[in-house]
Design a protein around this motif. Sequence first.
Motif, mmCIF file in Angstrom:
data_model
loop_
_atom_site.group_PDB
_atom_site.id
_atom_site.type_symbol
_atom_site.label_atom_id
_atom_site.label_comp_id
_atom_site.label_asym_id
_atom_site.label_seq_id
_atom_site.Cartn_x
_atom_site.Cartn_y
_atom_site.Cartn_z
ATOM 1 N N HIS A 53 81.371 75.735 65.490
ATOM 2 C CA HIS A 53 82.510 74.821 65.614
ATOM 3 C C HIS A 53 82.095 73.407 65.212
ATOM 4 N N ALA A 54 80.895 72.980 65.661
ATOM 5 C CA ALA A 54 80.413 71.635 65.318
ATOM 6 C C ALA A 54 80.308 71.477 63.801
ATOM 7 N N VAL A 55 79.763 72.477 63.136
ATOM 8 C CA VAL A 55 79.615 72.409 61.675
ATOM 9 C C VAL A 55 80.998 72.410 61.017
ATOM 10 N N TRP A 56 81.882 73.257 61.518
ATOM 11 C CA TRP A 56 83.241 73.374 60.962
ATOM 12 C C TRP A 56 83.992 72.046 61.007
ATOM 13 N N LYS A 58 81.453 77.837 51.145
ATOM 14 C CA LYS A 58 82.267 78.985 51.596
ATOM 15 C C LYS A 58 82.097 79.247 53.097
ATOM 16 N N ILE A 59 81.058 78.683 53.686
ATOM 17 C CA ILE A 59 80.857 78.864 55.132
ATOM 18 C C ILE A 59 82.080 78.375 55.912
ATOM 19 N N PHE A 60 82.784 77.363 55.368
ATOM 20 C CA PHE A 60 83.901 76.805 56.147
ATOM 21 C C PHE A 60 85.062 77.791 56.269
ATOM 22 N N SER A 61 85.354 78.520 55.178
ATOM 23 C CA SER A 61 86.465 79.483 55.325
ATOM 24 C C SER A 61 86.012 80.652 56.193
ATOM 25 N N SER A 62 84.706 81.003 56.143
ATOM 26 C CA SER A 62 84.214 82.058 57.036
ATOM 27 C C SER A 62 84.319 81.620 58.493
ATOM 28 N N LEU A 63 83.919 80.367 58.772
ATOM 29 C CA LEU A 63 84.004 79.878 60.157
ATOM 30 C C LEU A 63 85.455 79.834 60.618
ATOM 31 N N GLU A 64 86.317 79.425 59.690
ATOM 32 C CA GLU A 64 87.756 79.338 59.999
ATOM 33 C C GLU A 64 88.268 80.711 60.442
ATOM 34 N N GLN A 65 87.861 81.741 59.688
ATOM 35 C CA GLN A 65 88.352 83.082 60.020
ATOM 36 C C GLN A 65 87.737 83.610 61.311
ATOM 37 N N MET A 66 86.431 83.337 61.508
ATOM 38 C CA MET A 66 85.786 83.787 62.744
ATOM 39 C C MET A 66 86.384 83.065 63.958
ATOM 40 N N LEU A 75 81.830 79.308 69.082
ATOM 41 C CA LEU A 75 81.778 79.831 67.717
ATOM 42 C C LEU A 75 80.365 79.604 67.182
ATOM 43 N N GLN A 76 79.700 80.698 66.836
ATOM 44 C CA GLN A 76 78.313 80.595 66.371
ATOM 45 C C GLN A 76 78.255 80.406 64.856
ATOM 46 N N LEU A 77 77.321 79.574 64.427
ATOM 47 C CA LEU A 77 77.100 79.421 62.985
ATOM 48 C C LEU A 77 76.656 80.757 62.396
ATOM 49 N N THR A 78 75.846 81.475 63.171
ATOM 50 C CA THR A 78 75.357 82.792 62.735
ATOM 51 C C THR A 78 76.533 83.726 62.402
ATOM 52 N N HIS A 98 79.706 86.589 58.302
ATOM 53 C CA HIS A 98 80.995 86.811 57.637
ATOM 54 C C HIS A 98 80.875 86.556 56.133
ATOM 55 N N MET A 99 80.127 85.505 55.775
ATOM 56 C CA MET A 99 79.921 85.198 54.346
ATOM 57 C C MET A 99 79.229 86.368 53.654
ATOM 58 N N ILE A 100 78.218 86.940 54.331
ATOM 59 C CA ILE A 100 77.458 88.050 53.732
ATOM 60 C C ILE A 100 78.385 89.250 53.548
ATOM 61 N N GLN A 101 79.201 89.515 54.571
ATOM 62 C CA GLN A 101 80.141 90.653 54.458
ATOM 63 C C GLN A 101 81.114 90.456 53.308
ATOM 64 N N ASN A 102 81.357 89.194 52.952
ATOM 65 C CA ASN A 102 82.261 88.915 51.834
ATOM 66 C C ASN A 102 81.493 88.730 50.522
ATOM 67 N N ASN A 103 80.363 89.422 50.445
ATOM 68 C CA ASN A 103 79.566 89.492 49.213
ATOM 69 C C ASN A 103 78.965 88.180 48.733
ATOM 70 N N GLU A 104 78.775 87.269 49.654
ATOM 71 C CA GLU A 104 78.081 86.026 49.315
ATOM 72 C C GLU A 104 76.591 86.286 49.566
ATOM 73 N N LYS A 105 75.746 85.993 48.543
ATOM 74 C CA LYS A 105 74.314 86.236 48.762
ATOM 75 C C LYS A 105 73.719 85.161 49.672
ATOM 76 N N VAL A 106 72.940 85.610 50.647
ATOM 77 C CA VAL A 106 72.225 84.662 51.519
ATOM 78 C C VAL A 106 70.755 85.075 51.549
ATOM 79 N N PHE A 107 69.884 84.107 51.351
ATOM 80 C CA PHE A 107 68.447 84.369 51.389
ATOM 81 C C PHE A 107 67.840 83.742 52.642
#
Length: 306
Positions: A112-115, A213-221, A229-232, A237-246
């Motif tokens: 939430h803080a990041v959002w 894209k993290i912001f729309s993922s946080l919005e949906q979560m 609301l966890q950043l994790t 959610h981003m990973i599930q939406n096919n965004e690559k994360v390393f």
Amino acid sequence: MEDITKVIIPAAGQGTRFLPFTKAIPKEMLPLIEKPALQRIIEEGIQSEIRNYIIITARGKNSIEDHFDADPILESFLKEHQKESLVSCIDKIIKLAEFTYVRQQEPLGLGHAVWLARHCIQKEYFGIMLPDDIIISKQPALDQLIRIARQERASVIAVQEVPMDCVSSYGIISVKKQLTPHLFQVGSVVEKPSQKNAPSNLAIIGRYVLSNKIFSSLEQMKNYSVGELQLTDGIGHMIQNNEKVFAYKIQGVRYDVGTPIGWIKAVISLALQHPQYQASIKRYISELGTIDSALYNQSKNIEHSL
Ligand code: G1P
């Protein structure tokens, strides 16, 4: 990839692990030798070429804003006494960095803080630095991540291996693919799992470079999270939406200065590396010999301790 120029620093937490100190003083202002912890974070950011700092604060955290602001009365006093050098490191920060403050009104979690900073970030990658995590390293930790983000053109989170009995204190990643000894593609993330449910012992530590894209993922979560609301969760959610994360195993030593024990270790370690104090601290530690020798001892009470 365009330059990464902005960092969000969530500094709204209540600091319950450091009560009663944090009752009236933000934990981000805990001294690490002569500098507040947050100043060390900003210095790591500046060394990583970051110019824009969006700090998420809360009620009772005004000293953060005051610290990174000019103070004409103090400055003219120091000038008169030829002591300007005492604050020159802050002058440097004020000249190089731009600060934006966003208030979090309720403790609704790191995500939430990041959002809350979504209006400050355009279609760009940006950093997140958690001020509890002080990382001492040759190459600044954030800079290590930025280099990987540019190389992979994707989001990267900092990780370190932790003992299995500590996994429940961290966000833990599962590895989809290991690319080098230090670099992994992330399969999923889970916040503070039990030892039994942890997919690895690779723990997220407080540095991230993320796609906007993290912001729309946080919005949906946010719509279906109960309580914090966890950043994790947003990253998952981003990973599930096919965004690559390393995930990148940071080269450096990390201290959790949000707890007394982590803070004590960080202070000792920084003192041992500080040009002004290292010799006397080394001597002091070697003279300790036994724990008892640090305690009050009548025969020693006239020794001065410098
Ligand atoms: C936060 C994150 C967690 C991460 C940790 C690193 O947790 O939610 O995923 O592993 O920082 O310090 P916190 O320590 O704020 O509870």
